[in-house]
Design a protein around this motif. Structure first.
Motif, short mmCIF file in Angstrom:
data_model
loop_
_atom_site.label_atom_id
_atom_site.label_comp_id
_atom_site.label_asym_id
_atom_site.label_seq_id
_atom_site.Cartn_x
_atom_site.Cartn_y
_atom_site.Cartn_z
N GLY A 171 37.08 7.08 -27.01
CA GLY A 171 35.83 7.10 -26.25
C GLY A 171 34.93 8.24 -26.66
O GLY A 171 34.65 9.14 -25.89
N GLU B 269 30.66 1.22 -21.86
CA GLU B 269 31.95 1.92 -21.95
C GLU B 269 33.08 0.97 -22.34
O GLU B 269 34.05 1.38 -22.94
N ARG C 260 34.77 3.22 -24.88
CA ARG C 260 36.06 3.85 -24.64
C ARG C 260 37.19 2.83 -24.77
O ARG C 260 38.32 3.19 -25.05
N ARG D 132 36.48 6.70 -31.25
CA ARG D 132 37.38 7.86 -31.14
C ARG D 132 36.86 9.04 -31.94
O ARG D 132 35.99 8.89 -32.79
#
Ligand code: SF4
Lengths: 225, 478
Positions: free
Chosen positions: A210, A156, A215, A199
């Motif tokens: 994310g 992430e 993200r 994105r």
């Protein structure tokens, strides 16, 4: 006739050329051997300090976060501070990049460093870029024995370390450097140019960070690297 | 996919009265135009880059056979396979063979217009291989059993409410009470659902924005990162790309990259630009074991050397449709095939035949905005006119429209007669004039004005005005 011959014959017929046209072959060979450089935007053509500043600015504009540190030895504690500030577990995934390997990770007792390709459970990946591009705030990474590509996409949070002196003004300079490193016409399996965190604008054109990749993209620029 | 281009008029009529669609299409106008404008204005070299990019593509197309051969050699050297597919059917079969050889039951897919063009998903499904689209927009429309309505924003025709309803229907293993009211929560859910799919897939299929002859690399340009997960996690990576994606060198790629994201989404650079060269190397900790490229012709070579060759410069940025008043009004599905908007109006007749897609080059107001924004300087209106001429000369338009236009042509070739007739004509035409200074109906040209408004002459003929202007200039100089 194979698909290959059929297509090439059609193309040649449309262009109006025979396969053994030596003059054309020479033109192509020359371009591949000595690629002409096109239009380079003035934007990135700056002395080093301003170039690095532009890189940081452009990266921030695409929602990356950027931090500058004085020397490579400062990287591990900067990473640890990032994890704390986002309430993330004290654990990172990284390859075996030698620039990262020589940093004092062991000095941080509470930080777990996992090596090898990323898994679906990794929350934070750390990579070392081979270059940055000031023009667009892009970092450049490549695959190799010590650099798994999954680290760049599965976690992430992606933390990328880049040396200030490796930040080029434009993309062409980076490609020229890749050619020097790997040899003409040769490339590592994967080269990733990364500009900001992942994105999507696919729902009502509203930009959301994310999507499938990280993200958050955190860049650590090492000044004395 | 099934072609509904012959029914463009009915499609368009339906689209115009579809309230959901009209609401969604508002996002095209607001979401793309300003962003592109800012990005372009911030780069003083933009127009010089357009010239450079056009020259690169023209050079490449003039030597396409040689660059294709050079590219193939490099891919092979890097340990990859190149397959040549003359037709859509050839491409589908090659891809199926690769999937079969890999024992694939599930394939993940990055966003790719060429696989839409060759109808890959329907085919694979029929053959027992399950394709999973991973781009958020593509995933949404796959759940709905639809096709993309835009080449870079496939689900632009949908509203958030519709997406929520689809997710609730498709993800019925998840708690009913979950909150999906924000786009963020929808994105999060798609991310979690698809994560699992990447690891399940045996084969990952992506398109390519560029194929680089110098290095044998394929390049994808994305924002989500789904294309990358698609190509690094499965054991086999298949790149499907049409032959005009070739560029000679990395320098050439750099030039065009500066145009692509700015024109598409108003970004300076998309988030992920990834160069892939061959399969995983000895010692690499991850990446696919096999790397295949399927080079698809499917009609491109027939455009080379014709008045439609310039269309092969297209980099699929979508700017032409983002700026097209017809696209804004009817959306992408009305065009009835894979490629909508101005680029579709030129490309579709080339690829599926003008007899099926003859309406599309007519679905234009000739405002010229598409050409003005096209980063590759493709003369889209001119090429639409070429199609109209061809259609006209083959007698494919309705008889009244032909007579009306032929009468006009007779006058146009005889200036004196035209002047005389039009000085009578203007007062006469004002009978037909609508309220807003445009005609809703013109005698003999009903085939034209039924679907367009023709600007009404402002009192005097153009030629009269031109003469007066000249006279004024002369006076000013004297
Ligand atoms: S025709 Fe031009 S504007 Fe339209 S998609 Fe192609 S490159 Fe972009």
């Amino acid at each position: 006739m194979s698909g290959r011959e059929a297509i090439l014959n059609k193309v040649r017929a449309a262009i109006g050329t025979a396969p053994e046209d030596a003059a054309r072959a020479k033109i192509v060979k020359k371009r591949l051997a000595n690629p002409p450089v096109g239009v380079i935007p003035a934007r990135g053509q700056l002395p080093e300090e301003e170039r690095v500043a532009l890189f940081c600015l452009m990266a921030a504009k695409v929602s990356a976060t950027v931090e500058r540190v004085r020397k490579p030895g400062d990287v591990p504690k900067t990473v640890a501070a990032y994890l704390r500030s986002r309430n993330l577990p004290a654990s990172v995934r990284m390859g075996a990049d030698e620039r990262l390997e020589t940093m004092p990770w062991k000095a941080l007792k509470s930080l777990e460093v996992k090596h090898g390709p990323a898994t679906a459970d990794d929350e934070v990946g750390v990579s070392h870029a081979i270059a940055g591009v000031a023009e667009t705030g892009t970092v450049v990474l490549h695959s190799g024995g010590a650099n798994p590509t999954t680290v760049n996409f599965l976690p992430e949070h992606h933390i990328v370390v880049v040396d200030a002196k490796e930040i080029a003004g434009d993309l062409e300079s980076v490609f020229a450097r890749l050619r020097q490193t790997f040899g003409k016409g040769k490339m590592p399996r994967t080269v990733n140019l990364i500009t900001g965190p992942s994105r999507s604008g696919d729902i009502e054109q509203k930009l959301l960070l994310g999507a499938h990749g990280p993200r958050a993209l955190h860049l650590i620029v090492v000044d004395g690297g | 996919m099934q072609i509904t281009s012959p029914a463009f008029k009915e499609n368009a009529r339906r689209a115009l009265s579809d309230a959901q669609l009209q609401k969604a299409l508002g996002h095209v106008r607001s979401g793309f135009i300003d962003k592109r404008q800012y990005a372009v204005e911030a780069l003083p070299e933009f127009d010089a880059l357009r010239d450079s990019a056009r020259a690169i593509k023209d050079h490449t197309l003039a030597h396409l056979d040689l660059y294709l051969e050079a590219y193939e050699e490099k891919v092979k050297k890097a340990g990859g396979y190149v397959h040549w597919a003359e037709t859509a059917a050839d491409a589908r079969n090659v891809i199926l063979e690769i999937c079969r050889a890999a024992g694939a039951r599930t394939v993940t897919k990055g966003k790719s217009m060429i696989t839409e063009e060759i109808g890959l998903n329907e085919f694979l499904e029929k053959e027992g291989v399950r394709p999973v689209e991973t781009d958020l927009g593509e995933y949404i429309i796959q759940l709905r059993g639809e096709h993309p309505s835009h080449i870079i924003a496939p689900a632009v025709h949908l509203t958030r409410d519709q997406v929520e309803a689809d997710f609730r229907r498709a993800h019925d293993h998840l708690p009913v009470a979950r909150d999906l009211s924000e786009p963020e929560s929808l994105l999060g859910e798609a991310r979690r659902v698809l994560r699992y799919q990447y690891f399940q897939a045996d084969v990952g299929i992506t398109g390519a924005n560029f194929l680089v002859a110098e290095t044998g690399s394929s390049i994808i340009v994305t924002n989500e990162g789904n294309g990358d997960l698609t190509q690094i996690l499965p054991r086999v990576h298949v790149v499907v790309a049409s032959i005009e994606k070739i560029v000679p060198t990395l320098e050439d790629v750099s030039q065009i990259l500066r145009l692509l994201a700015r024109s598409a989404t108003g970004q300076d650079m998309s988030v992920y630009t990834t160069l892939s060269t061959g399969p995983r190397r000895p010692g690499d900790p991850d990446g696919p074991d096999e790397y295949h490229v399927v080079l698809v012709d499917n009609g491109r070579s027939s455009m080379l050397g014709t008045e439609f060759q310039d269309m092969l410069r297209c980099i699929r940025c979508g700017a032409c449709m983002n700026h097209c008043p017809v696209y804004h009004a009817v959306g992408g599905h009305a065009y009835g095939w894979v490629y909508p908007g101005p680029m579709g109006a030129v490309l579709t007749p080339s690829l599926v035949g003008v007899d099926k897609a003859g309406h599309l080059p007519n679905a234009s107001t000739f405002c010229g905005r598409c050409e003005a924004v096209c980063p590759m300087r493709i003369p889209l209106p001119k090429m639409m006119r070429h199609w109209r001429e061809r259609e006209f000369s083959r007698g494919l338009n309705p008889a009244t429209q032909r007579y009306g236009l032929r009468a006009w042509a007779m006058f146009a070739r005889r200036p004196k007669l035209y002047r005389l007739a039009s000085s009578f004509g203007i007062p006469l035409l004002s009978f037909f004039k609508g309220r807003k200074g445009s005609f809703r109906y013109l005698p003999l040209a009903g085939g034209w004005t039924r679907h367009r408004e023709m600007p009404a002459p402002e009192g005097r003929t153009f030629m009269q005005q031109w003469r007066d202007r000249d006279a004024q200039k002369q006076e000013a100089r004297a």
